[in-house]
Design an enzyme around this catalytic site. Structure first.
Site, short mmCIF file in Angstrom:
data_model
loop_
_atom_site.label_atom_id
_atom_site.label_comp_id
_atom_site.label_asym_id
_atom_site.label_seq_id
_atom_site.Cartn_x
_atom_site.Cartn_y
_atom_site.Cartn_z
N ASN A 1 0.84 -1.12 -0.14
CA ASN A 1 0.25 0.03 0.13
C ASN A 1 0.83 1.20 0.10
O ASN A 1 1.50 1.54 1.07
CB ASN A 1 -0.99 -0.06 1.28
CG ASN A 1 -1.60 1.27 1.53
OD1 ASN A 1 -1.96 2.07 0.33
ND2 ASN A 1 -2.30 1.51 2.69
N LYS B 1 0.08 4.39 -0.46
CA LYS B 1 -0.37 5.42 0.24
C LYS B 1 -0.06 6.78 -0.75
O LYS B 1 0.00 6.36 -1.87
CB LYS B 1 0.17 5.53 1.67
CG LYS B 1 -0.15 4.41 2.53
CD LYS B 1 0.14 4.82 3.91
CE LYS B 1 -0.30 3.18 4.80
NZ LYS B 1 -0.17 3.39 6.27
N HIS C 1 -9.60 1.28 4.18
CA HIS C 1 -8.37 1.42 4.98
C HIS C 1 -8.71 2.52 6.12
O HIS C 1 -9.42 3.51 6.09
CB HIS C 1 -7.20 2.22 3.89
CG HIS C 1 -5.76 1.92 4.70
ND1 HIS C 1 -5.46 2.77 5.63
CD2 HIS C 1 -4.90 1.05 4.62
CE1 HIS C 1 -4.27 2.77 5.83
NE2 HIS C 1 -3.92 1.61 5.69
N GLU D 1 -7.20 4.96 7.29
CA GLU D 1 -6.76 6.22 7.19
C GLU D 1 -8.01 6.87 6.37
O GLU D 1 -8.55 8.21 6.65
CB GLU D 1 -5.60 6.36 6.39
CG GLU D 1 -4.29 6.29 7.30
CD GLU D 1 -3.15 5.73 6.62
OE1 GLU D 1 -3.16 5.53 5.20
OE2 GLU D 1 -2.26 4.98 7.41
N GLU E 1 -6.01 -4.99 9.98
CA GLU E 1 -4.71 -4.01 10.51
C GLU E 1 -5.35 -3.13 11.91
O GLU E 1 -6.06 -2.33 11.61
CB GLU E 1 -4.98 -2.89 9.24
CG GLU E 1 -4.52 -3.43 7.86
CD GLU E 1 -3.73 -2.34 7.07
OE1 GLU E 1 -2.86 -2.92 6.68
OE2 GLU E 1 -4.36 -1.39 6.77
N GLY F 1 2.13 2.03 10.66
CA GLY F 1 3.23 3.20 10.71
C GLY F 1 3.66 3.53 12.01
O GLY F 1 4.57 4.60 12.17
N SER G 1 2.96 -2.19 10.25
CA SER G 1 4.25 -2.32 10.54
C SER G 1 5.08 -3.75 10.11
O SER G 1 5.78 -4.23 10.78
CB SER G 1 4.90 -2.12 12.25
OG SER G 1 4.26 -0.81 12.04
P1 PGA Z 1 2.51 0.23 7.61
O1 PGA Z 1 1.10 0.44 6.86
O2 PGA Z 1 3.06 -1.14 6.90
O3 PGA Z 1 3.23 1.44 7.25
O4 PGA Z 1 2.37 0.06 9.00
C1 PGA Z 1 0.10 -0.72 6.49
C2 PGA Z 1 -1.19 -0.06 6.09
O5 PGA Z 1 -1.66 1.01 6.35
O6 PGA Z 1 -1.63 -0.64 5.13
#
Ligand code: PGA
Length: 249
Positions: A10, A12, A95, A97, A167, A173, A213
């Site tokens: 992803n 982003k 997601h 976010e 998730e 993150g 992560s």
């Molecule tokens: P990350 O993000 O691996 O940077 O923690 C995962 C995601 O939001 O899909």
């Protein structure tokens, strides 16, 4: 039945079209693995470049969002046939976010899932709890509910082809990964709720990823859990470490 693993990056809001071409060129030789489906989810404007750059490899391209209407007066939105026409195969839906910053709800997630399926896009549906919810002990209840609403009116056949990404928001993150036991527990609960809605066959077919992560240092342990079928990878998908994640064994 053996489920094929699926590892999706992803990206982003990262990588312009030209940067996308560069990154895919660099990662292409590193992400070869016949036992794993590999997906790169890029920003909308980079999708065409990504599809072109991924030609001659098994990398599939995904979008990070789409709208649930066919066309019309929805300024700034992207319709499913705009994605399929250029060769997009997957779409991330709901997601955390998008839920947090762009007001997406379980109901809009369900509308998007249904619309994606109608257009033969494979949805990667995201579910997961906040730290507060985990500490309150409602993780499994919440994720069960998110999964149930996302799957409302989805047929068994379509559910079998879907991808669900668990998730935990506190792990995204932050560098804090859920332990493999924590991740497995929730992924197993998701598979359980799929079996309750449909049946065992559907539950055994649906692929459930862990995200938050993920990096090469923890991918092997996570992806070896019985109910974890791969990962949705943010930060590390923009680096060569993504190759090691795909080849986690
Ligand atoms: P990350 O993000 O691996 O940077 O923690 C995962 C995601 O939001 O899909």
């Amino acid at each position: 039945m053996m489920r094929k693993k699926i590892v999706a990056g992803n990206w982003k809001m990262n990588k312009t079209p030209s940067e996308t071409v560069e990154l895919i060129k660099a990662l292409k030789p590193l992400v070869k693995n016949d036992e794993v489906d590999v997906v790169f989810c890029t920003p909308f404007v980079s999708l065409v470049s990504a599809i072109e750059a991924a030609k001659g490899s098994d990398i599939a391209i995904g979008a990070q969002n789409m709208y649930y209407e066919e066309s019309g007066a929805y300024t700034g939105e992207v319709a499913p046939n705009m994605l399929t026409e250029i060769g997009v195969q997957y779409v991330v839906i709901g997601h955390s976010e998008r839920r947090a910053y762009f007001s997406e709800t379980d109901e809009t997630v369900n509308k998007k899932v249904l619309k994606a399926i109608e257009h033969k896009l494979i949805p990667i549906v995201c579910v997961g709890e906040t730290l507060e919810q985990r500490e309150q002990g409602i993780t499994v209840d919440l994720v069960r509910l998110q999964t149930k609403i996302a799957l409302k009116n989805v047929s068994k056949e379509d559910a079998m082809k879907m991808v669900i990404a668990y998730e935990p928001i506190w792990a995204i993150g932050t560098g804090k990964t859920a332990t493999s036991q924590q991740a497995e527990e929730v992924c197993a609960a998701i598979r359980q709720v799929v079996s309750e809605i449909y049946d065992q066959e559907t539950a055994q077919a649906v692929r459930i990823q862990y995200g938050g992560s993920v990096k090469s240092a923890n991918a092997k342990e996570l992806f070896s859990m019985p109910n974890i079928d791969g990962g949705l990878v943010g930060g590390a998908s923009l680096t060569t470490d993504f190759g090691n994640i795909v080849n986690y064994k």
